[in-house]
Design a protein around this motif. Structure first.
Motif, short mmCIF file in Angstrom:
data_model
loop_
_atom_site.label_atom_id
_atom_site.label_comp_id
_atom_site.label_asym_id
_atom_site.label_seq_id
_atom_site.Cartn_x
_atom_site.Cartn_y
_atom_site.Cartn_z
N GLN A 62 -13.13 20.94 40.83
CA GLN A 62 -11.75 21.31 41.13
C GLN A 62 -10.90 20.08 41.45
O GLN A 62 -9.76 19.95 40.97
CB GLN A 62 -11.71 22.28 42.31
N LEU A 63 -11.46 19.17 42.25
CA LEU A 63 -10.71 17.98 42.63
C LEU A 63 -10.46 17.08 41.41
O LEU A 63 -9.37 16.49 41.27
CB LEU A 63 -11.48 17.20 43.71
N THR A 64 -11.44 16.99 40.52
CA THR A 64 -11.28 16.18 39.31
C THR A 64 -10.18 16.75 38.42
O THR A 64 -9.35 16.01 37.86
CB THR A 64 -12.62 16.11 38.54
N ALA A 65 -10.14 18.07 38.28
CA ALA A 65 -9.08 18.69 37.49
C ALA A 65 -7.71 18.42 38.10
O ALA A 65 -6.73 18.15 37.38
CB ALA A 65 -9.34 20.19 37.38
N GLU A 66 -7.65 18.44 39.44
CA GLU A 66 -6.39 18.16 40.13
C GLU A 66 -5.94 16.71 39.90
O GLU A 66 -4.77 16.45 39.62
CB GLU A 66 -6.56 18.43 41.62
N ARG A 67 -6.88 15.76 39.99
CA ARG A 67 -6.52 14.36 39.79
C ARG A 67 -6.16 14.07 38.33
O ARG A 67 -5.36 13.17 38.05
CB ARG A 67 -7.67 13.45 40.22
N ALA A 68 -6.74 14.80 37.41
CA ALA A 68 -6.37 14.62 36.00
C ALA A 68 -4.91 15.00 35.78
O ALA A 68 -4.21 14.40 34.96
CB ALA A 68 -7.28 15.47 35.10
N ARG A 69 -4.41 15.99 36.54
CA ARG A 69 -3.02 16.40 36.44
C ARG A 69 -2.10 15.48 37.23
O ARG A 69 -1.01 15.13 36.76
CB ARG A 69 -2.85 17.84 36.96
N ARG A 70 -2.56 15.05 38.42
CA ARG A 70 -1.73 14.24 39.31
C ARG A 70 -2.55 13.07 39.87
O ARG A 70 -3.13 13.18 40.96
CB ARG A 70 -1.18 15.10 40.44
N PRO A 71 -2.63 11.97 39.14
CA PRO A 71 -3.42 10.81 39.60
C PRO A 71 -2.86 10.23 40.91
O PRO A 71 -1.67 10.32 41.18
CB PRO A 71 -3.28 9.81 38.46
N GLN A 72 -3.76 9.65 41.71
CA GLN A 72 -3.38 8.96 42.92
C GLN A 72 -4.09 7.60 42.95
O GLN A 72 -4.82 7.25 42.03
CB GLN A 72 -3.75 9.80 44.15
N ASP A 73 -3.86 6.85 44.03
CA ASP A 73 -4.49 5.54 44.16
C ASP A 73 -5.84 5.71 44.87
O ASP A 73 -6.00 5.39 46.04
CB ASP A 73 -3.60 4.59 44.95
N ASP A 74 -6.82 6.25 44.11
CA ASP A 74 -8.15 6.46 44.68
C ASP A 74 -9.19 6.27 43.58
O ASP A 74 -8.84 6.13 42.39
CB ASP A 74 -8.28 7.83 45.34
N LEU A 75 -10.45 6.25 43.99
CA LEU A 75 -11.52 6.00 43.02
C LEU A 75 -11.60 7.09 41.96
O LEU A 75 -11.85 6.80 40.79
CB LEU A 75 -12.87 5.88 43.74
N LEU A 76 -11.41 8.34 42.36
CA LEU A 76 -11.50 9.42 41.39
C LEU A 76 -10.47 9.24 40.28
O LEU A 76 -10.81 9.36 39.09
CB LEU A 76 -11.29 10.77 42.09
N SER A 77 -9.24 8.94 40.62
CA SER A 77 -8.23 8.69 39.61
C SER A 77 -8.60 7.48 38.76
O SER A 77 -8.41 7.47 37.54
CB SER A 77 -6.87 8.47 40.26
N GLY A 78 -9.15 6.45 39.42
CA GLY A 78 -9.57 5.26 38.68
C GLY A 78 -10.65 5.57 37.67
O GLY A 78 -10.63 5.07 36.54
N LEU A 79 -11.61 6.40 38.05
CA LEU A 79 -12.70 6.76 37.14
C LEU A 79 -12.17 7.53 35.93
O LEU A 79 -12.67 7.39 34.81
CB LEU A 79 -13.74 7.60 37.86
N LEU A 80 -11.16 8.36 36.15
CA LEU A 80 -10.58 9.13 35.04
C LEU A 80 -9.76 8.25 34.11
O LEU A 80 -9.59 8.58 32.93
CB LEU A 80 -9.69 10.25 35.60
N GLN A 81 -9.30 7.11 34.62
CA GLN A 81 -8.38 6.26 33.84
C GLN A 81 -9.06 5.09 33.14
O GLN A 81 -8.54 4.57 32.15
CB GLN A 81 -7.27 5.74 34.75
N VAL A 82 -10.23 4.65 33.62
CA VAL A 82 -10.85 3.45 33.04
C VAL A 82 -11.24 3.70 31.59
O VAL A 82 -11.58 4.82 31.21
CB VAL A 82 -12.09 2.98 33.83
N SER A 83 -11.19 2.64 30.82
CA SER A 83 -11.57 2.78 29.41
C SER A 83 -12.14 1.47 28.90
O SER A 83 -11.88 0.40 29.46
CB SER A 83 -10.36 3.19 28.56
N GLU A 84 -12.92 1.55 27.85
CA GLU A 84 -13.44 0.40 27.10
C GLU A 84 -13.11 0.67 25.65
O GLU A 84 -13.72 1.53 25.03
CB GLU A 84 -14.95 0.26 27.31
N ASN A 85 -12.09 -0.03 25.14
CA ASN A 85 -11.50 0.31 23.84
C ASN A 85 -10.99 1.75 23.92
O ASN A 85 -10.14 2.05 24.72
CB ASN A 85 -12.51 0.09 22.71
N GLU A 86 -11.55 2.66 23.15
CA GLU A 86 -11.12 4.06 23.20
C GLU A 86 -12.05 4.93 24.05
O GLU A 86 -11.83 6.14 24.18
CB GLU A 86 -11.05 4.64 21.78
#
Length: 393
Positions: free
Chosen positions: A190-214
């Motif tokens: 539930q928290l991951t779905a919430e952060r996917a909609r509204r990112p914040q300055d936290d590790l969970l949002s960071g994990l959802l945003q990090v990428s390597e190429n695509e």
């Protein structure tokens, strides 16, 4: 007397070190046919196996109890239960979010959390250290991840049920532990779905945003990392604090030196002398010959870091607790590809907590008769450590 070692034996949990001494000398490649595992106990052998991920696979996970051990281990332990190339991809992406900068930036807030939990306990003369040590690191993980403060008590309760539901003593986890694991996964979903909609300055949002190429972590992979953080982060720090507190009490001269400012040496010698992680399981991918013994392919092997850390070949007079010791070779956080990613956070948490305790407490006594140990196949420490303190004036 016949040499018999089992990580499920509660007698071993009380004091494994005499068993380890015999293993190192009499059976450095030990086979327990009944429980279905092999064990390596010498420092050089354990270190070599940690570094040899080709022959010693992590694919079956880091807990040998059912239902955690086996091909389903990834769902419980994320990238820790993977081999390359899957491990390389996952750990690389997680590293991009779980940065030293993010950890260092947390220090002022972590100190606030430590003080908030310690101050009410230290108002009296008696408290259970684990009342502090269990809550503090779980709230640290929640702070890091971005769990709302209103949810943190709920997360603490679920996490403690996952980590410390009673075990049957035969490699079977209690039903309550698996139920709590399901609840924890549900909360983080539930928290991951919430952060996917509204990112914040936290590790969970960071994990959802990090990428390597695509390439990005999927929501399911992110949830797996969060579950790993609770188990590998909260539990180990709780047990580390208890082990450090207990070791210093048993060695008054070293306690005096620790309280006089040797906090980091206190932590590192505790990690060597009485490490939380006593063993790391692996699976052989081919026949392995060592000390004239052949471990067949496909076998479960325990790398006994608790035994390796007391090996006199690596540490002179290893049963002595000594803050002046060179602890650089200890294996408390593993080694090689799977060296613990959270080690800097664990050290920071322990340093802040023990510094606060040393600044407030002049001396203390532990009621060892009332202390209670955790009973798991891999970890060592306390779930209760009643303490009477003398406050600094």
């Amino acid at each position: 007397m016949e040499l018999r070692y089992s990580p499920f034996d509660f007698t071993v949990h009380e004091d494994p070190y005499p068993f380890y001494a015999r293993l190192r000398e009499e059976a450095p490649v030990y086979h327990n046919e009944k429980d279905g595992f092999w064990a390596l106990s010498r420092h050089a052998d354990v270190l070599a196996a940690f570094r040899d991920d080709r022959r010693f696979s992590s694919r079956n996970g880091i807990r040998i109890e059912e239902p955690f051990w086996g091909p389903q281990a990834e769902q419980f332990f994320s990238f820790v239960a993977m081999d390359p190339p899957k491990h390389t991809r996952m750990r690389g992406l997680v590293n991009k979010a779980f940065t030293p900068r993010r950890i260092a930036a947390l220090e002022p807030r972590l100190l606030e959390i430590a003080r908030a939990h310690l101050e009410p306990l230290l108002e009296g003369e008696e408290f259970d250290l684990i009342d502090f040590a269990a809550k503090y690191p779980t709230d640290v993980i929640s702070e890091l991840v971005g769990v709302p403060e209103s949810d943190r008590e709920q997360v603490r309760e679920i996490s403690f049920a996952v980590m410390h539901a009673p075990e049957e003593g035969d490699g079977q986890m209690h039903e309550g532990s698996t139920d709590a694991m399901g609840a924890l996964i549900g909360y983080y979903a539930q928290l991951t779905a919430e952060r996917a909609r509204r990112p914040q300055d936290d590790l969970l949002s960071g994990l959802l945003q990090v990428s390597e190429n695509e390439d990005r972590l999927t929501p399911e992979e992110v949830i797996g990392v969060l579950v790993l953080l609770i188990g590998a982060g909260s539990e180990t720090t709780m047990l580390l604090l208890g082990n450090a507190w207990h070791a210093a009490w048993k060695h008054p001269a070293e306690r005096e030196r620790a309280f006089a400012g040797r906090i980091e040496d206190w932590i590192e010698e505790t990690l060597r002398y009485d490490p939380v992680s006593q063993s790391s399981p692996r699976t052989t991918t081919e026949d392995v010959e060592l000390h004239g013994v052949t471990i067949p392919a496909g076998e479960k092997v325990l790398l006994l870091s608790g035994a390796a850390n007391r090996d006199p070949r690596a540490f002179p007079d290893p049963d002595r607790f000594d803050l002046d010791r060179d602890t650089g070779g200890h294996l408390a956080f593993g080694n090689g590809r799977h060296h613990c990613l959270g080690a800097p956070l664990a050290r920071l948490e322990a340093r802040l907590a023990l510094t606060e305790l040393a600044a407030t407490v002049a001396d203390y006594e532990i009621d060892e008769a009332a202390a209670k140990r955790v009973h798991t196949s891999i970890n060592r420490g306390f779930v209760s450590l009643p303490t009477r303190v003398t406050a600094r004036r």
